[in-house]
Design an enzyme around this catalytic site. Structure first.
Site, PDB file in Angstrom:
ATOM      1  CD  GLN A 150      53.703  10.530  36.790  1.00  0.00           C
ATOM      2  OE1 GLN A 150      54.610  11.125  36.209  1.00  0.00           O
ATOM      3  NE2 GLN A 150      52.958   9.636  36.175  1.00  0.00           N
ATOM      4  CG  ASP A 293      46.865   6.145  33.825  1.00  0.00           C
ATOM      5  OD1 ASP A 293      46.954   7.174  33.129  1.00  0.00           O
ATOM      6  OD2 ASP A 293      47.782   5.759  34.574  1.00  0.00           O
ATOM      7  CE  LYS A 320      48.164  10.914  32.739  1.00  0.00           C
ATOM      8  NZ  LYS A 320      48.718  10.348  33.992  1.00  0.00           N
TER       9      LYS A 320
END
Length: 418
Positions: A150, A293, A320
């Site tokens: 990210q 994920d 996370k």
């Protein structure tokens, strides 16, 4: 105050029905940041209704001096990069858990480029004070690619708007490469050219071109229906909205699930899931580095069927919404299943790869309550175990972070939720 709890069960174990999946949160958030930089307007269809996407959309549409991004990790990172190029000063913060999630590598990179970002509390973590952007100091930046994709995506998304563009030098062992590839592909749709050679991504100054966009459905969400198919007695399920040639790394679930006897067939843009046979493999081995994920989804399939799992590529799970490896270990243990890290000296010393072993089968004869740790994926990956036995899911509304209609969709498939 006691959190709400759901008891999840299924009376027959036979799954038959249709599901219209919501738009991908990952793609939606990327397109929103592109739209905010585009000079002309365009329409976005099938935008994700998730909390993360809503909070990012609101932040981009409403000028403010204080932005609270709640639990939205992707959104706070994307917004930080966007606001770093702003002519205003503002503060960005989040939930208690968000203030524990690192953002230092992204801040260092942005400041190197010419941003003015400082920490209001603990160094390396939100809240952040973001000052006015005046000039670009450097057009090349180094960033550790082993922490979070990210950070890299956030830099890529703003790179075309920088006066000199940006060259991103990636260091370390990369995680979640598929998410960066997704970012560059979405940017290309909006007219942005880029190159990625060896460890360097180059993006020159360019303008995003306004083009209407339809967000494909979320393959991460689809993984929960693969759990359901794998644990069912019989399954004939149609899922709408997914792309067979998806940009999303989590589409890996359809190949992985085949090892558990789940058959995937695309016909006229409809994904058909069926349970073709019982799996025979005693052990499933997988590296989740490009699709972290869906690790929880694979873990619950293994636990439900009593198939051993040897998992690697889980290093990003600790930062996370919760420490997902720790959460899996705790909640699977309550169900009689072991999930533990293998000794480093024996298994990781030479390769550098950390392995986790899952062993056992859910055989609990008591009503087990699953703690979700404010993590949407803990709730959605454990709920399908209701096919095997009644199970309690604590704080069930946490699913709104990425899939608000999850419980209603389970009811369509015959699940009882009380």
């Amino acid at each position: 105050m006691d959190l709400e709890k759901y008891i999840v069960s299924h009376p027959t174990g036979i799954i038959k029905g249709q599901i219209n999946l919501e738009g991908s949160k990952s793609i939606s958030n990327r397109v929103l940041l592109i739209k905010a930089q585009c000079e002309e307007k365009f329409n976005i269809s099938n935008l994700s209704p998730s909390d993360d996407t809503i909070v990012l959309k609101d932040a981009l549409n409403n000028q403010s001096t204080l932005y609270n991004m709640g639990h939205a990790g992707t959104s706070i990172r994307f917004l930080t990069a966007f606001l770093a190029l702003s002519s205003n000063s503002q503060v960005i913060t989040g939930s208690e858990r968000m203030l524990e999630r690192p953002i230092g590598p992204l801040v260092d990179a942005l400041n190197h480029i010419g941003a003015d970002i400082s920490y209001t509390d603990k160094k390396g973590y939100p809240p952040l004070k973001i000052g006015r952007f005046t000039t670009q100091k450097n057009k090349s930046v180094h960033i550790n690619s082993s922490i979070s994709s990210q950070f890299i995506t956030a830099l890529c998304l703003i790179a075309p708007s920088l006066p000199d563009g940006l060259e991103i030098e990636l260091e370390g062992s990369m995680v979640s490469r598929s998410y960066i590839e997704m970012t560059l592909a979405v940017m290309e749709y909006f007219g942005i050219e880029s190159t990625w050679e060896n460890d360097t991504i180059k993006i020159t100054p360019q303008k995003y071109q306004a083009t209407d966009f339809t967000v494909e459905a979320d393959w991460s969400a689809a993984s929960y229906y693969y759990i359901i198919a794998a644990l069912s007695k019989e399954c004939q399920l149609e899922i709408y909205g997914l792309s067979e040639n998806s940009l999303q790394g989590d589409q890996a679930i359809h190949k992985l699930a085949a090892k558990f006897g789940v058959s995937s067939t695309f016909k006229s843009n409809i994904l058909h899931l069926s349970k073709s046979k019982n799996p025979s493999a005693p052990l499933i081995e997988n590296n989740f580095i490009t699709h972290p994920d869906i690790a929880q989804s694979l873990a619950t399939i293994c636990a439900g069927l009593g198939i051993g799992g040897l998992f690697s590529g889980l290093q990003t799970l600790s930062i996370k919404e919760t420490d997902r490896t720790a959460a899996l270990k705790t909640e699977l243990k309550n169900l009689g299943v072991s999930f533990s890290k293998l000794p480093t000296k024996k298994f990781a010393q030479k390769s550098g790869i950390e392995y986790y072993m899952l062993q056992g089968k859910i055989t609990s004869d008591k009503l087990v309550s699953i703690v979700t740790y404010k993590d949407h994926r803990m709730a959605m990956s454990f709920a399908p175990l209701g096919l095997l036995q009644d199970i309690i899911i604590q704080d069930p509304e946490v699913v709104s972070k990425s899939y608000p209609s999850y419980w209603e969709d389970l009811k369509k498939l015959g699940f009882t939720i009380s």
